[in-house]
Write a protein that holds these residues in place. Structure first.
Motif, short mmCIF file in Angstrom:
data_model
loop_
_atom_site.label_atom_id
_atom_site.label_comp_id
_atom_site.label_asym_id
_atom_site.label_seq_id
_atom_site.Cartn_x
_atom_site.Cartn_y
_atom_site.Cartn_z
N TYR A 142 0.76 -1.28 -0.09
CA TYR A 142 0.06 0.00 -0.03
C TYR A 142 1.14 1.26 0.01
O TYR A 142 1.68 1.39 0.87
CB TYR A 142 -0.83 0.11 1.34
CG TYR A 142 -1.94 -1.00 1.23
CD1 TYR A 142 -3.33 -0.87 1.00
CD2 TYR A 142 -1.55 -2.36 1.69
CE1 TYR A 142 -4.46 -1.69 0.99
CE2 TYR A 142 -2.53 -3.29 1.62
CZ TYR A 142 -4.01 -3.12 1.33
OH TYR A 142 -4.90 -4.01 1.37
N VAL A 143 0.58 2.15 -0.88
CA VAL A 143 1.52 3.21 -0.96
C VAL A 143 0.54 4.61 -1.06
O VAL A 143 -0.22 4.82 -1.76
CB VAL A 143 2.26 3.44 -2.38
CG1 VAL A 143 3.07 4.61 -2.50
CG2 VAL A 143 3.20 2.30 -2.37
N PRO A 144 1.00 5.68 0.03
CA PRO A 144 0.40 6.89 0.15
C PRO A 144 0.34 7.49 -1.33
O PRO A 144 1.49 7.77 -1.62
CB PRO A 144 0.66 7.60 1.23
CG PRO A 144 1.69 6.63 1.83
CD PRO A 144 2.03 5.47 1.00
N VAL A 145 -0.63 8.18 -1.77
CA VAL A 145 -0.60 8.78 -3.03
C VAL A 145 -1.10 10.44 -2.82
O VAL A 145 -2.37 10.42 -2.61
CB VAL A 145 -1.62 8.31 -4.18
CG1 VAL A 145 -1.71 9.07 -5.29
CG2 VAL A 145 -0.99 6.76 -4.57
N ARG A 146 -0.02 11.42 -2.85
CA ARG A 146 -0.28 12.61 -2.79
C ARG A 146 -0.11 13.28 -3.91
O ARG A 146 1.12 13.50 -4.38
CB ARG A 146 0.55 13.17 -1.47
CG ARG A 146 0.68 12.46 -0.23
CD ARG A 146 -0.12 12.88 0.87
NE ARG A 146 -0.31 12.15 2.07
CZ ARG A 146 -1.22 11.14 1.88
NH1 ARG A 146 -1.87 10.53 1.27
NH2 ARG A 146 -0.98 10.18 3.28
N HIS A 147 -0.93 13.73 -4.80
CA HIS A 147 -0.91 14.21 -6.04
C HIS A 147 -0.59 15.72 -5.93
O HIS A 147 -1.18 16.54 -5.14
CB HIS A 147 -2.19 14.10 -6.99
CG HIS A 147 -2.39 12.69 -7.26
ND1 HIS A 147 -1.62 11.85 -8.02
CD2 HIS A 147 -3.67 11.98 -7.04
CE1 HIS A 147 -2.05 10.93 -8.22
NE2 HIS A 147 -3.17 10.59 -7.64
N CYS A 148 0.35 15.96 -6.98
CA CYS A 148 0.66 17.54 -7.23
C CYS A 148 0.17 17.93 -8.49
O CYS A 148 0.17 17.00 -9.27
CB CYS A 148 2.10 17.79 -6.96
SG CYS A 148 2.70 17.56 -5.40
N ASP A 187 -6.24 10.70 3.34
CA ASP A 187 -5.53 9.43 2.91
C ASP A 187 -5.55 8.52 1.97
O ASP A 187 -5.51 7.36 1.94
CB ASP A 187 -6.14 8.65 4.33
CG ASP A 187 -7.66 8.30 4.07
OD1 ASP A 187 -8.12 8.98 3.34
OD2 ASP A 187 -8.40 7.81 5.02
N ASN A 188 -5.59 9.15 0.76
CA ASN A 188 -5.76 8.65 -0.53
C ASN A 188 -4.51 7.59 -0.64
O ASN A 188 -3.38 7.90 -0.36
CB ASN A 188 -5.60 9.43 -1.43
CG ASN A 188 -5.69 8.94 -3.02
OD1 ASN A 188 -6.61 8.48 -3.29
ND2 ASN A 188 -4.87 9.67 -4.04
N GLU A 189 -4.63 6.20 -0.76
CA GLU A 189 -3.55 5.31 -1.13
C GLU A 189 -4.00 4.31 -2.24
O GLU A 189 -5.16 4.10 -2.49
CB GLU A 189 -3.13 4.64 0.11
CG GLU A 189 -4.15 3.73 1.03
CD GLU A 189 -3.58 3.03 2.18
OE1 GLU A 189 -2.40 3.64 2.46
OE2 GLU A 189 -4.39 2.34 3.13
N THR A 190 -3.03 3.94 -2.88
CA THR A 190 -3.04 2.94 -3.74
C THR A 190 -2.42 1.47 -3.57
O THR A 190 -1.46 1.73 -2.88
CB THR A 190 -2.53 3.26 -5.28
OG1 THR A 190 -3.22 4.43 -5.44
CG2 THR A 190 -2.63 2.10 -6.47
N ARG A 191 -3.15 0.39 -3.75
CA ARG A 191 -2.59 -0.92 -3.67
C ARG A 191 -1.98 -1.47 -4.81
O ARG A 191 -2.62 -1.47 -5.81
CB ARG A 191 -3.76 -1.97 -3.05
CG ARG A 191 -3.42 -3.29 -2.65
CD ARG A 191 -4.48 -3.86 -1.77
NE ARG A 191 -5.51 -4.11 -2.31
CZ ARG A 191 -6.04 -5.23 -2.61
NH1 ARG A 191 -5.65 -6.37 -2.11
NH2 ARG A 191 -7.39 -5.64 -3.02
N PHE A 192 -0.80 -2.18 -4.55
CA PHE A 192 -0.08 -2.43 -5.81
C PHE A 192 -0.17 -4.01 -5.54
O PHE A 192 0.26 -4.53 -4.45
CB PHE A 192 1.41 -1.86 -5.93
CG PHE A 192 1.17 -0.44 -6.28
CD1 PHE A 192 1.48 -0.05 -7.50
CD2 PHE A 192 0.96 0.34 -5.28
CE1 PHE A 192 1.11 1.46 -7.90
CE2 PHE A 192 0.89 2.02 -5.60
CZ PHE A 192 1.04 2.38 -6.84
#
Ligand SMILES: O=C(O)C(=O)C[C@]1(C(=O)O)C=C[C@@H](O)C=C1
Length: 348
Positions: free
Chosen positions: A91-97, A225-230
């Motif tokens: 699981y990786v936190p995803v913080r977009h810019c 707390d947006n995150e993506t599972r790989f």
């Protein structure tokens, strides 16, 4: 997992979120063993063809849901990746810019002390969207622009990112053309090549840094707390002993809780209750379903391939509950495929 790993294929280029997932999962591997790929399909192909021992692909985002490209590759309608199995998750936190080029203002006596971020935002600074009948309570964006966005005419990103940044994009960049590209880091690469300031990308902070881009806004994802599972992939024939398919009896509750299994199956669409019968199998063996997805079968219109994730693991040559459930699924479903068992990394 470490001793037998030689190379890992991942969705690139460098600084994609998948690259971050790869570095987290394989921290000891030298960079020369990490092979960036252009598409998720290329990652599957690299593992299937043994060009890489492992692959890393996005599977699901906490805000925007499943990555359909990955599901379709698991469905394998063209029979191109029959040996691909999941052997791990991260699981990786995803913080977009929002990243691009802030034009340098001409230096005059009156402007020479101003900074490039002092021209922040145009238009509606409240960050609120106008309520409409279809969206009476529009989401309020979490971030405000750090620069004037009026020059931005084209937005580049991976299609998964749009749905994660809805509030910001529909408030500050409504109607701006969106171009889908193969990853968020590819989007940053493309924007870096356009110095006019008319292009911007939704990408990671690291992608902005390696391409020398300016931040037009940070933390633009809807959910903090947006995150993506790989998923980590391997070939079926190459056992690495880390996927839970070996040893143990897989029986006790504690064991079952620690593992996950992905299964694809099809049912007879003419048979009322066929899906319910297939799912009943998991209930019979007390196997908790943690996700369910459906994708078009690709063979008959409006027929589907179903994907379920359950808690528990299939044992190699063993007699665990998952093995028994799969045997029963063989009778309840038209066809099924085990797509791997791995240790759960969900920490809640
Ligand atoms: O574009 C990237 O950087 C990726 O790694 C792909 C991907 C995805 O497909 O979900 C990964 C994380 C984010 O959810 C957005 C895009």
């Amino acid at each position: 997992m470490a001793d037998k790993i030689e190379t890992v294929a991942f969705l690139g280029p460098k600084a994609s979120y998948t690259h971050q997932a790869t570095l987290t999962s394989f921290p000891a591997l030298p960079p020369s063993h990490l092979h960036p790929q252009t598409t998720i399909a290329d990652v599957f192909t690299a593992v299937q063809s043994r060009t890489a021992t492992h692959g890393v692909v996005p599977f699901e985002n906490s805000t925007n849901g499943s990555v359909v490209f990955t599901l379709d590759l698991f469905a394998d309608l063209q029979h191109q990746h029959p040996d691909i199995l999941v052997c791990g998750e991260v699981y990786v936190p995803v913080r977009h810019c929002l990243v691009g080029h802030i034009p340098t203002p001409p230096r005059t006596a009156s402007t020479s002390t101003s900074t490039s971020t002092s021209t922040a935002s145009q238009g509606d600074d409240s960050g609120a969207q106008t309520p409409t009948r279809s969206a009476p309570n529009p989401l309020k964006p979490r971030a405000t622009p750090l620069a004037d966005l009026s020059r931005v005419q084209k937005l580049y990103s991976h299609p998964q990112a749009w749905g994660q940044c809805n509030a910001f994009l529909s408030t500050y960049l409504k109607g701006v053309e969106r171009l889908d590209v193969s990853s968020t880091s590819r989007a940053a690469e493309l924007v870096a090549a356009d110095a006019s300031g008319a292009s911007a990308a939704v990408s990671s902070e690291i992608a902005a840094q390696i391409h020398g881009l300016d931040y037009l806004a940070r933390g633009i994802q809807d959910a903090e707390d947006n995150e993506t599972r790989f998923f980590i992939l391997r070939r079926a024939a190459e056992r690495d002993g880390a996927d839970g398919a070996q040893g143990g009896d897989g029986g006790g509750d504690e064991e079952t809780e620690k593992w996950k299994t992905l299964i694809a199956f099809t049912v007879d669409h003419e048979d009322p209750g066929a899906l319910a019968k297939a799912l009943e199998v998991f209930k019979t063996y007390g196997l908790n379903l943690t996700s369910i997805n459906a994708r078009p079968s690709g063979i008959v219109a409006w027929n589907y391939v179903f994907f379920v994730e359950i808690k528990g693991r299939r044992l190699e040559g063993g007699e665990g509950v998952v093995n028994r459930a799969l045997r029963d699924l063989g009778r309840a479903a038209r066809g099924w495929r085990w797509l791997g068992s791995w240790e759960s990394k969900l920490e809640r």
